[in-house]
Design a protein around this motif. Structure first.
Motif, PDB file in Angstrom:
ATOM      1  N   UNK A 308      43.948  55.652 106.280  1.00  0.00           N
ATOM      2  CA  UNK A 308      42.845  56.169 105.471  1.00  0.00           C
ATOM      3  C   UNK A 308      41.944  57.146 106.221  1.00  0.00           C
ATOM      4  N   UNK A 309      41.556  56.802 107.440  1.00  0.00           N
ATOM      5  CA  UNK A 309      40.601  57.647 108.163  1.00  0.00           C
ATOM      6  C   UNK A 309      41.240  58.874 108.781  1.00  0.00           C
ATOM      7  N   UNK A 452      34.697  46.465 100.285  1.00  0.00           N
ATOM      8  CA  UNK A 452      35.222  46.853  98.973  1.00  0.00           C
ATOM      9  C   UNK A 452      36.458  47.733  99.068  1.00  0.00           C
ATOM     10  N   UNK A 453      37.359  47.357  99.993  1.00  0.00           N
ATOM     11  CA  UNK A 453      38.561  48.165 100.169  1.00  0.00           C
ATOM     12  C   UNK A 453      39.511  48.000  98.988  1.00  0.00           C
ATOM     13  N   UNK A 469      33.804  57.988 101.327  1.00  0.00           N
ATOM     14  CA  UNK A 469      33.160  57.979 102.647  1.00  0.00           C
ATOM     15  C   UNK A 469      32.620  56.612 103.040  1.00  0.00           C
ATOM     16  N   UNK A 470      32.005  55.864 102.111  1.00  0.00           N
ATOM     17  CA  UNK A 470      31.447  54.552 102.460  1.00  0.00           C
ATOM     18  C   UNK A 470      32.558  53.578 102.861  1.00  0.00           C
ATOM     19  N   UNK A 476      35.903  52.022 109.770  1.00  0.00           N
ATOM     20  CA  UNK A 476      35.583  52.432 111.140  1.00  0.00           C
ATOM     21  C   UNK A 476      34.702  51.388 111.841  1.00  0.00           C
ATOM     22  N   UNK A 477      33.752  50.823 111.117  1.00  0.00           N
ATOM     23  CA  UNK A 477      32.876  49.800 111.695  1.00  0.00           C
ATOM     24  C   UNK A 477      33.686  48.563 112.095  1.00  0.00           C
ATOM     25  N   UNK A 478      34.573  48.133 111.207  1.00  0.00           N
ATOM     26  CA  UNK A 478      35.422  46.973 111.522  1.00  0.00           C
ATOM     27  C   UNK A 478      36.317  47.292 112.714  1.00  0.00           C
TER      28      UNK A 478
END
Length: 535
Positions: A308-309, A452-453, A469-470, A476-478
């Motif tokens: 995804x990223x 909320x993936x 983006x959210x 990314x945070x995980x």
């Protein structure tokens, strides 16, 4: 008490001890002093002598090589083979695994007690290189066989296979304790740990070839099936591990003197467990490992990040080609760090470094060259690969220092209580590891819910990247913060670890006395049994 050294006119030296008041002098003549000094040198030599031969080192490395490859193969492909080729119902497989986990937890305690209290002419651990082989060989072969049988029979087949294999591995796991008993020389033991970890880098890639072989060999030769590739490779891994285990049995020795069976029986099982739960160094390690397991949650998000990223799963494979290269340097560097700073300080450095590195990576982001990753894909990908390589530097340091810290913990238990309940200790560690795995398994799924993936697929069912983006920021945070927390807490936990400095020096010195006395006692018993005849 006052001590003096007195010289006479005949150049004879006496060591005087005076106990005031009204007490008397005690003198030790020069030969007595020399005898005591020689005894001290003997004790020092016992802990500093080099014991391991090249053949013995090779035997340890090969047993480790075989066991690691077999375990990695089974863990990676067992479920796939049973579901895909034996065609066992997935729900049935889940319940079989649940039952096997409960049984394994109960068996670990029993096997730990049996291993700790085993005394044979071959030692305590070496017999378990051989005894469990039939169990894990039969269980392993059954797991990678797919007979044409009824659904009920399949459930019974898989249940028996998993339980038998797990039972065999519970007892074969005793071989992991060999590193703590193969030599009383701490430096030699640490070097052997480093050597085995270095050669692991060359070996554990073998199971990764299986999917490639299963994909291409049937196309090259119609008589080869995909199922046959998995089964054949399973047989190869089992034979390899078996041959190396037998080789290890005949070419390794246990050299750390143990308590006799009678002494072990004097200490009840409850007393042994009590000693474990009052072992402060052990629980520092348990806390560190518990927190370190949370890195697996970040690891479970890897494929989501690359898909995804960065927009392409293949970037993960490309990254893996580079991030593993420093491991070949970090393993020998780890040994130098342990020798210079000590195992405790090395663990703290590794953990804190990893925590800081992942935190900085999160702050800088995965696309510093542009508003999105695709704005300057090449530079952003280079940055991510470089950053993850830096973040991964502590990985092998932790892998090397972990067994060294455990070895010190076993020494501490022997020093404090006179017993080395290594198998029971590893059982307790295993319980906490399984608890951590349960928590991380739950978290791995929950974090995707919290961000909320939603997985996206095209009309053919292929995965396609998310663009919200959210959601990308959540992934990314995980990907960064949980590994940062895991590594940081791992390092900080070792501030609770007391084996360092003067305490460690005192422990090593007094253990040398304890073991020397135990060896003298065992030698006296041996001579008494053989009437003074050494033959």
């Amino acid at each position: 008490m006052i001590c003096y050294i007195i010289a006479t006119e005949s150049s004879e030296f006496y060591f005087g001890v005076y106990f005031p008041p009204g007490k008397r002098w005690f003198f030790l003549e020069e030969q007595d002093l020399l005898a005591q000094e020689e005894a001290e040198f003997d004790k020092l030599a016992y802990t500093k002598k080099r014991y391991l031969t090249p053949k013995e080192i090779a035997a340890y490395v090969l047993v480790n090589f075989g066991q690691k490859n077999l375990s990695q193969f089974v863990n990676a492909y067992k479920e796939f083979f049973i579901v895909q080729f034996l065609k066992l119902n997935t729900t049935a497989y889940a319940y079989i695994n649940l039952f096997a986990s409960i049984y394994d937890a109960l068996d670990d305690t029993i096997s730990g007690l049996i291993i700790d209290r085993t005394r044979t002419r071959w030692g305590r651990i070496r017999p378990f290189f051989i005894i469990p082989i039939p169990l894990w060989v039969v269980g392993g072969i059954m797991m990678f066989s797919a007979p044409d049988i009824s659904s009920g029979s399949k459930i019974a087949w898989v249940s028996i296979a998993i339980v038998i294999y797990g039972l065999g591995m519970s007892y074969f796991g005793a071989w992991n304790l060999m590193i703590y008993n193969i030599t009383p020389n701490n430096d030699e033991r640490n070097n052997l740990i480093t050597t085995s970890k270095f050669f692991e880098l060359f070996g554990t890639w073998m199971p990764s070839f299986v999917p490639v072989l299963a994909q291409f060999l049937p196309k090259l030769n119609k008589s080869i099936t995909m199922k046959g590739v998995y089964t054949g490779f399973a047989y190869f891994m089992i034979i390899l591990a078996t041959v190396f285990s037998v080789f290890g049995f005949f070419n390794m020795r246990e050299r750390v003197p143990l308590q006799s069976r009678e002494e072990m029986n004097e200490t009840s099982v409850l007393e042994s467990i009590k000693q474990i739960f009052t072992n402060r160094p052990l629980f520092a390690i348990i806390f560190a490992d518990f927190f370190n397991n949370f890195k697996a949650v970040g690891g479970s998000s890897e494929q989501y990040f690359w898909l995804n990223n960065t927009g392409n799963l293949a970037n993960q494979t490309l990254c893996g080609l580079f991030t593993g290269i420093p491991n070949y340097l970090m393993v020998p560097l780890s040994a130098k760090m342990v020798k210079k700073f000590g195992a405790r300080t090395t663990a703290i450095i590794a953990g804190v470094f990893g925590g800081v590195a992942y935190t900085l990576l999160f702050i800088i982001g995965y696309h510093p060259f542009g508003q999105t990753f695709s704005d300057n894909m090449i530079l952003n990908l280079i940055w991510v690969i470089f950053a993850l390589t830096i973040c991964g530097l502590p990985n092998k340091v932790i892998n090397v220092v972990g067994p060294i810290l455990c070895a010190e913990t076993f020494d501490y238990m022997e020093w404090k209580h006179g017993l080395r309940n290594e198998a029971l200790v590893t059982t307790v560690q295993g319980y906490f590891t399984k608890l951590a795995s349960s928590v991380t398994g739950w978290l791995s799924g929950m974090v995707l819910t919290w961000i909320n993936y939603i997985p996206l697929t095209d009309s053919l069912g292929n995965a396609i990247p998310q663009t919200d983006p959210s959601m990308l920021n959540g992934i990314w945070a995980v990907f960064c913060l949980l590994p940062a927390l895991a590594r940081g807490m791992y390092g900080l936990s070792f501030f609770l670890y007391p084996i360092h400095g003067n305490l460690r020096d005192e422990m090593i010195s007094e253990l040398a006395d304890i073991r020397a006395a135990r060896l003298e006692e065992q030698e006296a018993v041996r001579k008494a049994n053989f009437g003074g005849n050494d033959k």
